[in-house]
Design a protein around this motif. Structure first.
Motif, PDB file in Angstrom:
ATOM      1  N   ASN A 129       0.838  -1.205   0.000  1.00 45.83           N
ATOM      2  CA  ASN A 129       0.000   0.000   0.000  1.00 45.83           C
ATOM      3  C   ASN A 129       0.869   1.250   0.000  1.00 45.83           C
TER       4      ASN A 129
ATOM      5  N   ASP B  54       1.882   1.845  -3.500  1.00 49.19           N
ATOM      6  CA  ASP B  54       0.788   2.394  -4.323  1.00 49.19           C
ATOM      7  C   ASP B  54       0.551   3.871  -4.008  1.00 49.19           C
TER       8      ASP B  54
ATOM      9  N   GLY C  89      -8.021   1.442  -2.224  1.00 49.40           N
ATOM     10  CA  GLY C  89      -7.278   0.351  -1.621  1.00 49.40           C
ATOM     11  C   GLY C  89      -8.100  -0.889  -1.305  1.00 49.40           C
ATOM     12  N   CYS C  90      -7.516  -1.765  -0.525  1.00 44.29           N
ATOM     13  CA  CYS C  90      -8.036  -3.120  -0.315  1.00 44.29           C
ATOM     14  C   CYS C  90      -9.413  -3.181   0.333  1.00 44.29           C
TER      15      CYS C  90
ATOM     16  N   THR D  57      -8.465  -1.380  -5.705  1.00 39.10           N
ATOM     17  CA  THR D  57      -7.028  -1.467  -5.933  1.00 39.10           C
ATOM     18  C   THR D  57      -6.787  -1.403  -7.436  1.00 39.10           C
TER      19      THR D  57
ATOM     20  N   ARG E 111      -6.505  -8.253  -4.394  1.00 38.24           N
ATOM     21  CA  ARG E 111      -5.398  -7.866  -5.282  1.00 38.24           C
ATOM     22  C   ARG E 111      -5.372  -8.649  -6.597  1.00 38.24           C
TER      23      ARG E 111
END
Ligand code: SF4
Length: 436
Positions: A21, A24, A89-90, A112, A164
């Motif tokens: 993360n 990213d 994000g996740c 993501t 992911r």
């Protein structure tokens, strides 16, 4: 949120979760800065901020932290302390629909792998030519290098493949270019990360190619340390070991989460390896690369874990003397294979087993560190804290392993520099040293 002609005045990036993360977030910040936007990382909020929260959805604690952070900034927005709240994000990849229903006040939700969409929605252009250029949030002398995204492994307890996707390797050329760019900007330590480092190349080159990547990266001028994190034990690429042994700038360090050791648990976790094979692998690694520091991670409290399984794990930890060890407690994650099982280990037993393992490891770590007293070795300085310079040896990864403390009144040391230091004292997780 519709394409915003009015570019944000300032983007305030908030990163939760793991080093992937962090990578990213740094890439997104690099894109926005290249578009002349003002971008900061986790600074005190300003009323005209667009806050982007890069969330984690791995296990309960991480999910809770992500949700609390979102609620905190939604409240700040209500109070006029920030302008926009964007979530990526996740966690958002995994639970976007549920979150949208439960939380109002968020301006946009992304999953993501949507960096380009976030950039264009903020009214600027995604610059493909920026290959690997990013705004580091770590001290500039070390940087994470994500060599692949996603994971093809079937580990029963893990939700990461849901968030992911499948394993996708980056090309060796692209990664070498990223490494050269980082080295040009002063980075000397590369920390190679992925969900499963050892799977590298199987999709792109139809063969395991981590050794070829390591060979190429170790030739990049200016890189002093290359560190391997998140190796997987099953079908381990033995061909990387000679490189770790021979190349000066590849650290004698390997992070390889094993999760458990009893065959009963390794089978239930679908790890694709047995106790016997795991021990054979560890023996081979230590034989082929004398002096290597092995870091591992264990998971306690998985459904079906018996007292016998756990005792077997404790004995294994005592026998193996891992240089570095982390322990997680099992989290019953929706849509994982383990979620079809009964979460039959009570939480207090999960916590108790974690404490027992950490207590065993504390003694092992004290032993290992005590044996370092009198030794001289390179130490890189990461920061200053109080009366000490805080550094690391090649056997320590940032934020998770041991640190080296050097008195600040003895010599004026520079952050990012490497010094030859003599270990003069030791604690469980810290070493004390003097520059020689
Ligand atoms: S290797 Fe296993 S534990 Fe690691 S990300 Fe992949 S599925 Fe999850």
């Amino acid at each position: 949120m519709k394409a915003n002609p009015n570019k944000p005045t300032r983007v305030n990036m908030v990163t939760l979760g793991c080093s992937k993360n962090t990578y990213d977030s740094e890439q997104l910040m690099g894109q926005l800065e290249a578009n002349n936007l003002l971008v900061v990382h986790e600074e005190t909020a300003q009323a005209d901020d667009t806050v982007i929260i890069n969330t984690c959805g791995f296990i309960d604690n991480a999910k809770e932290e992500s949700i609390n952070t979102i609620l905190e900034f939604v409240e700040a927005k209500k109070q006029g302390q920030v302008q926009n709240v964007v979530v990526m994000g996740c966690l958002s990849e995994r639970f976007q629909n549920e979150l949208k229903q439960e939380i109002t006040g968020v301006d946009a939700w992304y999953g993501t792998g949507q960096l380009d969409k976030i950039v264009t929605d903020l009214g600027v252009n995604y610059k493909h030519e920026l290959l690997g250029e990013r705004k580091l949030t770590t001290p500039s002398h070390y940087a994470y290098l994500k060599i692949a995204e996603g994971c093809d492994r079937p580990c029963s307890f893990c939700a990461i493949p849901i968030m992911r996707g499948k394993h996708v390797s980056k090309s060796i050329d692209q990664l070498v270019l990223e490494a050269k760019t980082l080295a040009k900007n002063g980075t000397t330590e590369l920390i190679l990360i992925a969900q499963d480092l050892t799977y590298y190349g199987l999709d792109l080159y139809k063969e395991r190619a981590l050794h070829k990547l390591l060979d190429a990266l170790s030739l990049v001028e200016g890189i002093k340390w290359i560190r391997l994190q998140y190796a997987y034990p099953s079908k381990f690429p033995m061909e990387i070991l000679p490189l770790i042994k021979e190349r000066e700038n590849i650290c004698l360090y390997l992070d390889m989460p094993l999760q458990h050791i009893s065959d009963n648990m390794l089978k239930a976790m679908r790890r694709g390896i047995s106790k016997r094979r795991t021990i054979e692998l560890l023996n081979s690694i230590r034989k082929e690369v004398p002096g290597i520091a092995i870091r591992t991670t264990m998971l306690v409290g998985h459904p079906g874990e018996t007292e016998e399984d756990f005792n077997e794990l404790v004995e294994f930890i005592k026998e193996q003397n891992f240089e570095r060890l982390g322990v997680f407690t099992y989290s019953h994650e929706e849509n994982t294979h383990s979620h079809t099982m009964i979460d039959d280990v009570p939480d207090e037993i999960k916590e108790e087993r974690k404490s027992i393992l950490m207590a065993v490891q504390r003694d092992i770590s004290m032993d290992i560190n005590a044996k370092m007293i009198g030794k001289e070795l390179p130490v890189v300085i990461d920061r200053i804290e109080g009366d000490y310079f805080i550094g690391r040896t090649e056997f320590d990864s940032p934020e998770v392993d041991c640190e080296v403390l050097l008195k600040s009144d003895e010599r004026n040391l520079r952050i990012g520099n490497y010094y030859n230091a003599k270990i003069i004292d030791a604690m469980e997780y810290d070493l004390f040293a003097q520059v020689v």
